[in-house]
Design a protein around this motif. Structure first.
Motif, PDB file in Angstrom:
ATOM      1  N   SER A  41     -59.323  64.668  -6.788  1.00  0.00           N
ATOM      2  CA  SER A  41     -57.925  65.058  -6.960  1.00  0.00           C
ATOM      3  C   SER A  41     -57.016  64.142  -6.153  1.00  0.00           C
ATOM      4  N   ASP A  42     -55.801  63.974  -6.670  1.00  0.00           N
ATOM      5  CA  ASP A  42     -54.773  63.349  -5.856  1.00  0.00           C
ATOM      6  C   ASP A  42     -53.797  64.436  -5.411  1.00  0.00           C
ATOM      7  N   LEU A  43     -52.828  64.057  -4.607  1.00  0.00           N
ATOM      8  CA  LEU A  43     -51.922  65.025  -4.005  1.00  0.00           C
ATOM      9  C   LEU A  43     -50.546  64.888  -4.645  1.00  0.00           C
ATOM     10  N   ASP A  44     -50.158  65.912  -5.404  1.00  0.00           N
ATOM     11  CA  ASP A  44     -48.861  65.918  -6.084  1.00  0.00           C
ATOM     12  C   ASP A  44     -47.950  66.942  -5.414  1.00  0.00           C
ATOM     13  N   PHE A  45     -46.710  66.528  -5.156  1.00  0.00           N
ATOM     14  CA  PHE A  45     -45.776  67.490  -4.568  1.00  0.00           C
ATOM     15  C   PHE A  45     -44.336  67.078  -4.841  1.00  0.00           C
ATOM     16  N   PHE A  46     -43.446  68.050  -4.714  1.00  0.00           N
ATOM     17  CA  PHE A  46     -42.000  67.830  -4.755  1.00  0.00           C
ATOM     18  C   PHE A  46     -41.445  68.087  -3.366  1.00  0.00           C
ATOM     19  N   LEU A  47     -40.510  67.244  -2.966  1.00  0.00           N
ATOM     20  CA  LEU A  47     -39.725  67.483  -1.762  1.00  0.00           C
ATOM     21  C   LEU A  47     -38.312  67.834  -2.198  1.00  0.00           C
ATOM     22  N   VAL A  48     -37.819  68.990  -1.778  1.00  0.00           N
ATOM     23  CA  VAL A  48     -36.472  69.429  -2.108  1.00  0.00           C
ATOM     24  C   VAL A  48     -35.578  69.184  -0.896  1.00  0.00           C
ATOM     25  N   VAL A  49     -34.460  68.510  -1.138  1.00  0.00           N
ATOM     26  CA  VAL A  49     -33.593  68.088  -0.035  1.00  0.00           C
ATOM     27  C   VAL A  49     -32.149  68.494  -0.305  1.00  0.00           C
ATOM     28  N   GLU A  50     -31.320  68.305   0.711  1.00  0.00           N
ATOM     29  CA  GLU A  50     -29.892  68.578   0.585  1.00  0.00           C
ATOM     30  C   GLU A  50     -29.223  67.533  -0.315  1.00  0.00           C
ATOM     31  N   GLU A  51     -28.052  67.881  -0.839  1.00  0.00           N
ATOM     32  CA  GLU A  51     -27.258  66.926  -1.601  1.00  0.00           C
ATOM     33  C   GLU A  51     -26.997  65.683  -0.751  1.00  0.00           C
ATOM     34  N   GLY A  52     -27.177  64.516  -1.381  1.00  0.00           N
ATOM     35  CA  GLY A  52     -26.928  63.263  -0.693  1.00  0.00           C
ATOM     36  C   GLY A  52     -28.127  62.679   0.023  1.00  0.00           C
ATOM     37  N   ALA A  53     -29.241  63.418   0.085  1.00  0.00           N
ATOM     38  CA  ALA A  53     -30.414  62.936   0.832  1.00  0.00           C
ATOM     39  C   ALA A  53     -31.522  62.427  -0.074  1.00  0.00           C
ATOM     40  N   THR A  54     -31.352  62.508  -1.384  1.00  0.00           N
ATOM     41  CA  THR A  54     -32.440  62.150  -2.296  1.00  0.00           C
ATOM     42  C   THR A  54     -32.920  60.735  -2.091  1.00  0.00           C
ATOM     43  N   SER A  55     -32.014  59.757  -2.113  1.00  0.00           N
ATOM     44  CA  SER A  55     -32.430  58.355  -2.003  1.00  0.00           C
ATOM     45  C   SER A  55     -33.045  58.057  -0.641  1.00  0.00           C
ATOM     46  N   ARG A  56     -32.622  58.757   0.390  1.00  0.00           N
ATOM     47  CA  ARG A  56     -33.168  58.537   1.729  1.00  0.00           C
ATOM     48  C   ARG A  56     -34.672  58.802   1.761  1.00  0.00           C
TER      49      ARG A  56
END
Length: 250
Positions: A41-56
């Motif tokens: 298996s590989d490791l799949d995940f989502f990181l949820v962030v505040e507005e404006g932090a996505t590209s960071r």
């Protein structure tokens, strides 16, 4: 604990110390269906962030390297990356705001960590499950037959790769759908990729994949195997069946 789940917990513990992160969601075998997890298996995940932090977080990997050095990575989409850790763990992740997350199609997510004030419903997508126009035996049977018909014409034209995709790809997907409809919902079905885990679900005498997917030069044999499988289970419309038989004999 499996190393992949431990790595995700390590990442979540670090991300929980940051002010601009909202939640970490495990997906796939790190999500709600952890019974799928194994050494491949590989490791799949989502990181949820505040507005404006996505590209960071999508562009930088400093946060990702907190538990272990990253030896390889690349941006595979605007919101995420694939990366390989020095210890061999392979990860695929995407970064979204809460608003963006609800516009993404996903299933089977699990909350690994969430901020106390994170909104509810983070594990539910607002995007409907992908479905064919008609999820019926009639549809999948006729799609499979027309896939064979088009694929054999491309094979005769010399377009072997395109033929393989129609015969050994699209038509076989329809066969899998027919099995699902006739034998019931398989465990751990991936709604985005019908080929996942079919070998565990259907033994070779039920789904003869070796005959249906023999490879680049095996399109005619594959078409014969698929047609024979369909003919043994369903009535084949005579005009189209006759045309396919003609091409198989040419």
């Amino acid at each position: 604990m499996h190393p992949l789940l431990h790595r995700l917990d390590e990442l979540a513990a670090h991300l929980a110390t940051r002010d601009d992160t909202v939640a970490v969601l495990g997906l796939g075998s790190a999500g709600a269906q952890r019974g799928r997890l194994d050494d491949h298996s590989d490791l799949d995940f989502f990181l949820v962030v505040e507005e404006g932090a996505t590209s960071r977080y999508a562009d930088g990997t400093g946060w990702l390297e907190t538990p272990c050095p990253v030896v390889y990575s690349f941006a595979n989409e605007r919101h995420g990356r694939k990366a390989l850790y020095a210890d061999g763990i392979f990860v695929e992740y995407a970064v979204f705001t809460v608003a963006e997350l609800h516009r993404v199609a996903f299933r089977g997510a699990r909350v690994v960590w969430r901020r106390a004030d994170a909104p509810p419903g983070l594990t539910e997508s607002d995007v409907p499950e992908p479905r064919p126009p008609f999820d019926t035996v009639e549809f999948h049977l006729n799609e499979a037959l027309t896939n064979l018909y088009v694929g054999l014409h491309r094979e005769l034209r010399g377009e072997h790769l395109s033929a393989a995709r129609f015969i050994q790809g699209h038509a076989v997907d329809r066969v899998i759908a027919l099995l699902r409809l006739s034998e019931g919902e398989p465990p751990y079905r991936d709604v985005f990729d019908p080929s996942r885990r079919v070998e565990r679900t259907y033994p070779p005498h039920v789904l003869p994949l070796a005959a249906m997917v023999p490879g680049y030069r095996g399109n005619v044999a594959a078409a014969r195997a698929v047609l024979d499988w369909l003919s043994a289970r369903f009535p084949i419309p005579a005009p189209l069946g006759a045309r396919i038989e003609e091409m198989l004999s040419s």
